[in-house]
Design a protein around this motif. Structure first.
Motif, PDB file in Angstrom:
ATOM      1  N   ASP A  81     -77.814 -10.404   1.240  1.00 32.01           N
ATOM      2  CA  ASP A  81     -77.611  -9.023   1.682  1.00 32.01           C
ATOM      3  C   ASP A  81     -76.141  -8.621   1.581  1.00 32.01           C
ATOM      4  O   ASP A  81     -75.802  -7.498   1.178  1.00 32.01           O
ATOM      5  N   TYR A  82     -75.263  -9.534   1.970  1.00 27.09           N
ATOM      6  CA  TYR A  82     -73.836  -9.229   1.969  1.00 27.09           C
ATOM      7  C   TYR A  82     -73.292  -9.031   0.556  1.00 27.09           C
ATOM      8  O   TYR A  82     -72.404  -8.202   0.329  1.00 27.09           O
ATOM      9  N   SER A  83     -73.836  -9.769  -0.404  1.00 27.16           N
ATOM     10  CA  SER A  83     -73.330  -9.695  -1.780  1.00 27.16           C
ATOM     11  C   SER A  83     -74.057  -8.643  -2.620  1.00 27.16           C
ATOM     12  O   SER A  83     -73.656  -8.378  -3.746  1.00 27.16           O
ATOM     13  N   THR A  84     -75.104  -8.040  -2.074  1.00 26.12           N
ATOM     14  CA  THR A  84     -75.855  -7.004  -2.789  1.00 26.12           C
ATOM     15  C   THR A  84     -76.113  -5.839  -1.841  1.00 26.12           C
ATOM     16  O   THR A  84     -75.599  -5.800  -0.712  1.00 26.12           O
ATOM     17  N   ASP A  85     -76.890  -4.888  -2.299  1.00 26.44           N
ATOM     18  CA  ASP A  85     -77.257  -3.740  -1.461  1.00 26.44           C
ATOM     19  C   ASP A  85     -78.617  -3.916  -0.808  1.00 26.44           C
ATOM     20  O   ASP A  85     -79.206  -2.951  -0.295  1.00 26.44           O
ATOM     21  N   LEU A  86     -79.151  -5.132  -0.818  1.00 26.25           N
ATOM     22  CA  LEU A  86     -80.464  -5.381  -0.221  1.00 26.25           C
ATOM     23  C   LEU A  86     -80.369  -5.415   1.311  1.00 26.25           C
ATOM     24  O   LEU A  86     -79.288  -5.562   1.884  1.00 26.25           O
ATOM     25  N   THR A  87     -81.526  -5.273   1.955  1.00 26.49           N
ATOM     26  CA  THR A  87     -81.588  -5.341   3.420  1.00 26.49           C
ATOM     27  C   THR A  87     -82.661  -6.364   3.841  1.00 26.49           C
ATOM     28  O   THR A  87     -83.457  -6.122   4.752  1.00 26.49           O
ATOM     29  N   LEU A  88     -82.682  -7.487   3.141  1.00 26.55           N
ATOM     30  CA  LEU A  88     -83.686  -8.498   3.431  1.00 26.55           C
ATOM     31  C   LEU A  88     -83.516  -9.084   4.828  1.00 26.55           C
ATOM     32  O   LEU A  88     -84.497  -9.343   5.530  1.00 26.55           O
ATOM     33  N   MET A  89     -82.274  -9.286   5.251  1.00 30.81           N
ATOM     34  CA  MET A  89     -82.025  -9.879   6.552  1.00 30.81           C
ATOM     35  C   MET A  89     -82.515  -8.968   7.667  1.00 30.81           C
ATOM     36  O   MET A  89     -83.093  -9.431   8.660  1.00 30.81           O
ATOM     37  N   ARG A  90     -82.313  -7.689   7.500  1.00 38.58           N
ATOM     38  CA  ARG A  90     -82.775  -6.727   8.509  1.00 38.58           C
ATOM     39  C   ARG A  90     -84.296  -6.765   8.622  1.00 38.58           C
ATOM     40  O   ARG A  90     -84.855  -6.746   9.725  1.00 38.58           O
ATOM     41  N   SER A  91     -84.986  -6.837   7.483  1.00 44.05           N
ATOM     42  CA  SER A  91     -86.449  -6.913   7.502  1.00 44.05           C
ATOM     43  C   SER A  91     -86.928  -8.231   8.104  1.00 44.05           C
ATOM     44  O   SER A  91     -87.955  -8.280   8.785  1.00 44.05           O
ATOM     45  N   PHE A  92     -86.165  -9.300   7.863  1.00 40.37           N
ATOM     46  CA  PHE A  92     -86.535 -10.620   8.400  1.00 40.37           C
ATOM     47  C   PHE A  92     -86.362 -10.667   9.913  1.00 40.37           C
ATOM     48  O   PHE A  92     -87.184 -11.251  10.630  1.00 40.37           O
TER      49      PHE A  92
END
Length: 242
Positions: free
Chosen positions: A136-147
């Motif tokens: 998430d930190y290195s991209t614009d994804l929000t996988l951690m938030r969903s997890f």
């Protein structure tokens, strides 16, 4: 009543063994006692050379069969016989204790192999939140938030505030630490329940091996006589307290 009967039977059988030639005048009776003595001598010899691990594996099998026999006896007695409540309680307790002992021995004896088989899976589960945070930190994804969202929701329902910082890498590290703590609690609880039975089993194995060696030293000609003396004496001494 049941324990008194058991002690009386043990005392009687021990007396028969120690009676020697007086009870063995009939050929069939003599052959039966000789067979018992030979079988016990063979068992005693095997116990002397048995390692602790071999004895523990044997005890695991004994616990399994005790659980099965006590369960079947309890079910049959409840269905076909009107046994005394003390006997039913004894069978019920025997099943519960032997079943727990068997499960604990299975866990203790296979703990190292089971842990080695699961270590890769545990590593994946522990490192997954941290990996998602870095991603998430290195991209614009929000996988951690969903997890984290469902975990956070469940904790809020339980009235527990999540110690998250809002930074994906930091939050991933926190979740990983929480998962490590949960695994530690899981294995700790298993050991708390299994360790006492393991210590008792080690004591039983040590006693059996030591007893076999004592019989070989002090009763080299007829070890069954030594067994009869110990069992008979113990039964007599215990009978006033039962």
């Amino acid at each position: 009543m049941l324990f008194k009967l058991i002690l009386a039977v043990l005392s009687f059988l021990s007396g028969l063994q120690l009676a020697g030639s007086a009870i063995r005048q009939h050929p069939k009776i003599a052959a039966a006692f000789e067979s018992f003595e030979n079988n016990y001598a063979s068992l005693n010899d095997r116990l002397q050379s048995t390692s602790f691990r071999e004895a523990m594996l044997w005890l695991k099998g004994v616990y399994k069969w005790l659980a099965l026999v006590s369960l079947v006896s309890f079910v049959l007695s409840a269905r076909f016989f009107a046994l005394d409540s003390a006997v039913r309680y004894f069978l019920n307790a025997a099943f519960i204790l032997s079943f727990l002992a068997w499960v604990s021995m299975v866990y203790l004896l296979a703990f190292k192999q089971a842990l080695l088989r699961q270590v890769r899976m545990i590593a994946y589960v522990v490192l997954c939140p941290l990996f998602l945070g870095v991603l998430d930190y290195s991209t614009d994804l929000t996988l951690m938030r969903s997890f984290v969202a469902p975990i956070d929701h469940v904790l809020n329902i339980l009235g527990i505030s999540t110690p998250l910082l809002g930074h994906p890498v930091a939050d991933g590290a926190i979740i990983s630490v929480i998962i490590i703590a949960l695994f530690a609690v899981y294995f700790g609880v298993l050991w708390i329940f299994s360790a006492p039975i393991g210590f008792v089993s080690i004591a039983i194995a040590g006693f059996a091996i030591g007893f076999a060696k004592l019989m070989a030293v002090y009763f080299p000609e007829n070890r069954a006589d030594g067994l009869a003396m110990v069992v008979g004496s113990a039964s007599i001494l215990m009978s006033p307290f039962v």
